[in-house]
Enzyme design. Structure first.
Site, PDB file in Angstrom:
ATOM      1  N   ASP A 295       0.849  -1.204   0.000  1.00 45.67           N
ATOM      2  CA  ASP A 295       0.000   0.000   0.000  1.00 45.67           C
ATOM      3  C   ASP A 295       0.884   1.253   0.000  1.00 45.67           C
ATOM      4  O   ASP A 295       0.833   2.072   0.908  1.00 45.67           O
ATOM      5  CB  ASP A 295      -0.905  -0.049   1.250  1.00 45.67           C
ATOM      6  CG  ASP A 295      -2.040   0.952   1.188  1.00 45.67           C
ATOM      7  OD1 ASP A 295      -2.190   1.616   0.140  1.00 45.67           O
ATOM      8  OD2 ASP A 295      -2.775   1.069   2.193  1.00 45.67           O
ATOM      9  N   LYS A 297       0.926   3.782  -2.060  1.00 48.13           N
ATOM     10  CA  LYS A 297       0.243   5.015  -2.499  1.00 48.13           C
ATOM     11  C   LYS A 297       1.204   5.975  -3.180  1.00 48.13           C
ATOM     12  O   LYS A 297       1.422   7.092  -2.731  1.00 48.13           O
ATOM     13  CB  LYS A 297      -0.463   5.705  -1.330  1.00 48.13           C
ATOM     14  CG  LYS A 297      -1.588   4.887  -0.742  1.00 48.13           C
ATOM     15  CD  LYS A 297      -2.486   5.733   0.162  1.00 48.13           C
ATOM     16  CE  LYS A 297      -3.551   4.906   0.821  1.00 48.13           C
ATOM     17  NZ  LYS A 297      -3.046   4.004   1.852  1.00 48.13           N
ATOM     18  N   ASP A 300       3.632  10.536  -7.536  1.00 49.08           N
ATOM     19  CA  ASP A 300       4.667  11.412  -8.094  1.00 49.08           C
ATOM     20  C   ASP A 300       4.662  11.316  -9.613  1.00 49.08           C
ATOM     21  O   ASP A 300       3.789  10.664 -10.203  1.00 49.08           O
ATOM     22  CB  ASP A 300       6.029  11.005  -7.503  1.00 49.08           C
ATOM     23  CG  ASP A 300       6.920  12.217  -7.299  1.00 49.08           C
ATOM     24  OD1 ASP A 300       7.042  13.020  -8.257  1.00 49.08           O
ATOM     25  OD2 ASP A 300       7.488  12.367  -6.205  1.00 49.08           O
TER      26      ASP A 300
HETATM   27  P1  BMP Z   1      -7.847   0.028   9.741  1.00 46.42           P
HETATM   28  O1  BMP Z   1      -8.860  -1.076   9.357  1.00 46.42           O
HETATM   29  O2  BMP Z   1      -7.031  -0.302  10.929  1.00 46.42           O
HETATM   30  O3  BMP Z   1      -8.486   1.413   9.852  1.00 46.42           O
HETATM   31  O4  BMP Z   1      -6.768   0.085   8.540  1.00 46.42           O
HETATM   32  C1  BMP Z   1      -7.106   0.481   7.245  1.00 46.42           C
HETATM   33  C2  BMP Z   1      -5.914   0.334   6.314  1.00 46.42           C
HETATM   34  O5  BMP Z   1      -6.331   0.725   4.995  1.00 46.42           O
HETATM   35  C3  BMP Z   1      -4.726   1.217   6.663  1.00 46.42           C
HETATM   36  O6  BMP Z   1      -3.536   0.520   6.325  1.00 46.42           O
HETATM   37  C4  BMP Z   1      -4.872   2.437   5.753  1.00 46.42           C
HETATM   38  O7  BMP Z   1      -3.593   2.985   5.402  1.00 46.42           O
HETATM   39  C5  BMP Z   1      -5.566   1.855   4.533  1.00 46.42           C
HETATM   40  N1  BMP Z   1      -6.474   2.795   3.832  1.00 46.42           N
HETATM   41  C6  BMP Z   1      -7.548   3.393   4.464  1.00 46.42           C
HETATM   42  O8  BMP Z   1      -7.825   3.159   5.634  1.00 46.42           O
HETATM   43  N2  BMP Z   1      -8.334   4.260   3.756  1.00 46.42           N
HETATM   44  C7  BMP Z   1      -8.123   4.557   2.450  1.00 46.42           C
HETATM   45  O9  BMP Z   1      -8.896   5.306   1.863  1.00 46.42           O
HETATM   46  C8  BMP Z   1      -7.048   3.939   1.798  1.00 46.42           C
HETATM   47  C9  BMP Z   1      -6.254   3.033   2.496  1.00 46.42           C
HETATM   48  O10 BMP Z   1      -5.275   2.392   1.864  1.00 46.42           O
END
Ligand code: BMP
Length: 452
Positions: A295, A297, A300
């Site tokens: 992930d 992201k 650039d």
């Molecule tokens: P959690 O279920 O603990 O909130 O984690 C969500 C994961 O998905 C994190 O790694 C975050 O970086 C990623 N993420 C997100 O939550 N929202 C987005 O819009 C895009 C993501 O990649």
């Protein structure tokens, strides 16, 4: 105070309105379903709601406040705390013993009571409630309602002399949700037909199954993901947001049997070592048949992304099966991701994200046309040819206090028709990680089956 539209959108995130096909208590099929009870589970929202409702009212007119049980009880309580209007409680059924009172609390005959209701439809239940209060010698002149379903209730009560104040109407709500891209023109038209008493035609079109998606998938990574899904009966991607190699490998070992992919943020691993971190991780991916999703992201220009992808200490191109990338650098910036799949970040799950409607539309055009893109991260439904990856899924939380906004598996599969749900803290923070992964896997698969 903030604007009412933003407030509504925050309420909407709690899952208070669902769109689809619902059979109401009366047996009628409705294109939407409203349940405002989740509002009471978010204290900040409940308090703001109380103030919105109070702001609409001639407060000097009232001696008492009362909520129609049950959904409006917490609302009335919050309004009482914010305005110091004394609360009385109306029972649903009279007590069978003791006083047999219908109203509890301190009140006197001749006082005027403000009545609070969550949703008004035909107004029938209010019409039954009001006499029970009036029978105690208390008058009711005003009713305040959070959402008017616009099915005649307000007009009926007004014709009987009551003043009805409503915070939101369903038409207003539809306009907001359409502006924000949560509702299509067809859905809005269906809701208007329903409100006008016309017969509603529900589309019979079903979401495609993983098997159907596999048939039309072109990218090898998309195919592989769908094959694993079908084989493991899972649509779960576990997010391994842990910070040491040991934690990462332990986590992968426990969740491996239940997931289609493990999502990493490799740059948060403090003791990263290609031999000690990546090699055993790849072995686990083979052993348990899951893919690795980095992930990263990217955001650039193409040349820099190419360097970030293949060089530095992480050498992502050596091991990731697919990566996430913003499309802010434009179409060509995605050319460097040869041989891996790209999941384009189209809309984020965090509060106040800048991925607005226009950005999402433009980003979607890039995602749809670029051959390296297999799907997108979004909180909205995507065209069928793209796989939808939805983070922000949690079975028990509504947010994390840092802007993350959570939905349930049911919401993301039914309303967004997502393909893969991404779960982080719901799993890695659980006392028993393996059990939690299995629980999410089952919840996700059942939600998918129900959405078909
Ligand atoms: P959690 O279920 O603990 O909130 O984690 C969500 C994961 O998905 C994190 O790694 C975050 O970086 C990623 N993420 C997100 O939550 N929202 C987005 O819009 C895009 C993501 O990649």
């Amino acid at each position: 105070m903030e604007n009412k539209k933003d407030f509504f959108l925050e309420c909407y995130q709690l899952g208070i309105i669902k769109f689809g096909r619902f059979t109401l208590k009366s047996g009628i099929e409705s294109p939407f379903y409203v349940d405002l009870r989740p509002l009471a589970s978010d204290p900040k929202i409940l308090k703001r709601l109380a103030n919105y409702l109070l702001d609409m009212l001639p407060l000097d007119n009232f001696d008492l406040i009362c909520g129609v049980p049950y959904a409006a009880l917490p609302m009335a309580t919050a309004m009482s705390l914010e305005s110091f209007l004394p609360l009385i409680i109306k029972r649903k059924e009279a007590k069978e013993y003791g006083t047999k009172k219908m109203l509890e609390g301190i009140f006197q005959k001749g006082q005027n009571c403000l009545l609070v209701e969550d949703v008004i439809t035909s107004g029938k239940s209010l019409l039954e409630t009001i006499p029970e209060i009036e029978n105690e010698g208390i008058s009711v002149s005003d009713i305040v309602v959070v959402l008017d379903r616009q099915q005649g209730g307000k007009e009926m009560l007004e014709s009987k002399g009551y003043r009805v104040h409503t915070l939101f109407t369903i038409s207003e709500v539809c306009t907001i949700l359409k502006e924000e891209g949560h509702l299509s023109d067809d859905e809005v038209a269906r809701i208007h037909d329903f409100l006008e008493g016309n017969e509603v035609k529900f589309e019979e079109k079903k979401r495609p199954t993983y098997e159907q998606k596999l048939e039309s998938a072109e990218h090898s990574v998309a195919k592989k993901l769908l094959e694993i899904s079908i084989e493991k009966k899972s649509n779960l991607i576990a997010s391994a947001d842990v910070i040491t190699t040991q934690e990462l490998l332990d986590f992968a070992e426990k969740v491996g049997p239940h997931i289609v992919a493990l999502k990493t943020h490799i740059d948060i691993i403090t003791d990263f070592d290609p031999d000690k971190t990546i090699l055993p991780l790849k072995d686990l991916a083979t052993k348990y048949n899951f893919l690795l999703m980095e992930d990263r992201k990217f955001a650039d220009i193409g040349n820099t992304q190419e360097l970030q992808f293949s060089y530095g200490i992480y050498k992502i191109s050596n091991w990731a099966d697919f990566v996430t990338s913003h499309v802010i650098g434009g179409y060509d910036s995605l050319d460097c991701f040869l041989n891996v799949g790209v999941v384009a970040i189209l809309g984020m799950s965090s509060k106040g994200t800048l991925t607005d409607k226009n950005y999402q539309e433009e980003a979607l055009k890039v995602a749809q046309s670029h051959p390296n893109v297999i799907g997108g991260v979004s909180q909205k439904q995507l065209p069928e040819e793209l796989l939808l990856f939805t983070p922000g899924v949690n079975l028990s939380d509504s947010g994390d206090g840092k802007g993350q906004q959570y939905n349930t598996p049911e919401h993301v599969f039914r309303n967004l028709q997502t393909d893969f749900m991404i779960v982080g803290r719901g799993i890695y923070r659980a006392d028993d990680v393996e059990k939690a992964a299995l629980r999410y896997k089952i919840a996700g698969w059942n939600a998918y089956l129900e959405s078909l």
